[in-house]
Design an enzyme around this catalytic site. Sequence first.
Site, PDB file in Angstrom:
ATOM      1  N   LYS A  75       0.857  -1.379   0.207  1.00 48.61           N
ATOM      2  CA  LYS A  75      -0.026   0.182  -0.123  1.00 48.61           C
ATOM      3  C   LYS A  75       0.978   0.922  -0.300  1.00 48.61           C
ATOM      4  O   LYS A  75       0.795   2.170  -0.546  1.00 48.61           O
ATOM      5  CB  LYS A  75      -1.638  -0.473   1.236  1.00 48.61           C
ATOM      6  CG  LYS A  75      -2.045  -1.149   0.861  1.00 48.61           C
ATOM      7  CD  LYS A  75      -3.006  -1.219   2.397  1.00 48.61           C
ATOM      8  CE  LYS A  75      -2.065  -1.647   3.850  1.00 48.61           C
ATOM      9  NZ  LYS A  75      -2.082  -2.252   3.893  1.00 48.61           N
ATOM     10  N   THR A  76       2.292   1.115   0.188  1.00 51.58           N
ATOM     11  CA  THR A  76       3.089   2.315   1.178  1.00 51.58           C
ATOM     12  C   THR A  76       3.422   2.801  -0.513  1.00 51.58           C
ATOM     13  O   THR A  76       3.820   3.177  -0.778  1.00 51.58           O
ATOM     14  CB  THR A  76       3.198   2.822   2.472  1.00 51.58           C
ATOM     15  OG1 THR A  76       3.206   1.738   3.582  1.00 51.58           O
ATOM     16  CG2 THR A  76       4.727   3.298   1.939  1.00 51.58           C
ATOM     17  N   ASP A 120      -1.566   6.960   6.630  1.00 53.86           N
ATOM     18  CA  ASP A 120      -1.536   5.128   6.562  1.00 53.86           C
ATOM     19  C   ASP A 120      -2.889   4.839   7.602  1.00 53.86           C
ATOM     20  O   ASP A 120      -2.129   5.967   8.503  1.00 53.86           O
ATOM     21  CB  ASP A 120      -0.389   5.326   6.929  1.00 53.86           C
ATOM     22  CG  ASP A 120       0.232   3.569   6.941  1.00 53.86           C
ATOM     23  OD1 ASP A 120      -0.263   2.612   6.793  1.00 53.86           O
ATOM     24  OD2 ASP A 120       1.442   2.896   6.631  1.00 53.86           O
ATOM     25  N   THR A 169      -5.759  -0.946   6.954  1.00 51.48           N
ATOM     26  CA  THR A 169      -5.884  -2.872   6.967  1.00 51.48           C
ATOM     27  C   THR A 169      -7.481  -3.360   7.474  1.00 51.48           C
ATOM     28  O   THR A 169      -7.815  -4.745   7.553  1.00 51.48           O
ATOM     29  CB  THR A 169      -5.276  -3.333   7.730  1.00 51.48           C
ATOM     30  OG1 THR A 169      -4.933  -2.996   9.299  1.00 51.48           O
ATOM     31  CG2 THR A 169      -3.799  -3.291   7.592  1.00 51.48           C
ATOM     32  N   ARG A 228       6.317  -7.945   1.058  1.00 55.12           N
ATOM     33  CA  ARG A 228       7.292  -7.741   2.437  1.00 55.12           C
ATOM     34  C   ARG A 228       8.357  -8.864   3.338  1.00 55.12           C
ATOM     35  O   ARG A 228       9.728  -8.896   3.917  1.00 55.12           O
ATOM     36  CB  ARG A 228       6.671  -6.718   4.014  1.00 55.12           C
ATOM     37  CG  ARG A 228       7.640  -6.340   4.634  1.00 55.12           C
ATOM     38  CD  ARG A 228       7.182  -5.322   6.247  1.00 55.12           C
ATOM     39  NE  ARG A 228       6.117  -4.585   5.322  1.00 55.12           N
ATOM     40  CZ  ARG A 228       5.059  -3.674   6.180  1.00 55.12           C
ATOM     41  NH1 ARG A 228       4.869  -4.691   7.140  1.00 55.12           N
ATOM     42  NH2 ARG A 228       4.497  -2.978   5.324  1.00 55.12           N
TER      43      ARG A 228
END
Length: 348
Positions: A75-76, A120, A169, A228
């Site tokens: 997402k980032t 975020d 999330t 990640r």
Amino acid sequence: MSREPSIKGEDQVEEPIEERKEDERFAWNLRPLTLSEYIGQKDVVESLQIALTAALKRNEPVEHILLHGPPGLGKTTLAHIIANEMQSKITHTAGPALEKPIDIVGILSNLDSGEVLFIDEIHRLSRTVEEYLYSAMEDFEVNFIYGKGAFAKTLPYQLKHFTMVGATTRAGMLTPPLRDRFGMIYHLDYYSPDELAKVVKRSAGILGVSIDEDGSMEIAKRSRGTPRIANRLLRRVRDYAEVNADGKITRKLADEALSKEGVDHAGLDRLDRMYLKTIMENYNGGPVGVEALAATINEESNTLVDVVEPFLLKTGFVIRTPAGRRIGDTGRNHLGYPSESGPQQRLL
Ligand code: ADE
């Protein structure tokens, strides 16, 4: 209920938040900068490509974008790609850092036209900040409040047409008025092993690590569908390969290194296994509420809900029912227990 971990013989689990910080430190040089470099999330990438190209063509800022999905899926990275593709600056903040309107008004008034404001954990905004953002997002206007109490005055202030990119999330925790102010809403889903193997090969190339096809696939399969995690495991396997071999990553070497790291063949780590074992052994397979589970394994319930459960639910290791979490047959078999329905019935 005891707050002591009730599973004996397992090492202390790693702290996911610390892991995330470590990942963030190492991730920057591995992150793709453009949509064409981005692997996976095909539908999201295609839709974004159209929206960004159209906005650039019209010389307009792109509409506000909400990205939701489990942690670690990019997402980032996508927020930074959006800013990069729009050739604009990005300001990065997070819901918990914004308590009062005063915390956001300076950021908003400093944004130039087309700039990206990335928030975020947007589901963790305070109520007052969220409400303050409504007019900023919809009319690009905020009220400056000055003075106190009965003498307080508000002064409308026009903002530039920025683009908000929110990440969460927990899409279900966003209020409808906030969600409705996003022009585009995208869900990021877990990556396939093939996609993750591509991510691993790309990262290995950037890090200058030698890895063969099978080595990449072994890491990919054990990364819980999450880039990640794939990048983190690649770094662990690279360390192991440099110390115990000639630095080249093969399937056998990846398997050895990951088993030593406590990452099993399904990609579950110690915390995942502790979670499953607790449901199975302390709660007879469930159902059990998440708060009771969290207390038993001495972990934050938010960590279980945000970090541990999404992949276990997606893959059927765990099932969520109105009465609580139950272990699924995949989870039972993984721990070496027979299926609930018994082997014969399962064959029918
Ligand atoms: N690194 C982390 N996520 C990635 C992705 N989706 N594509 C390419 N590289 C990545």
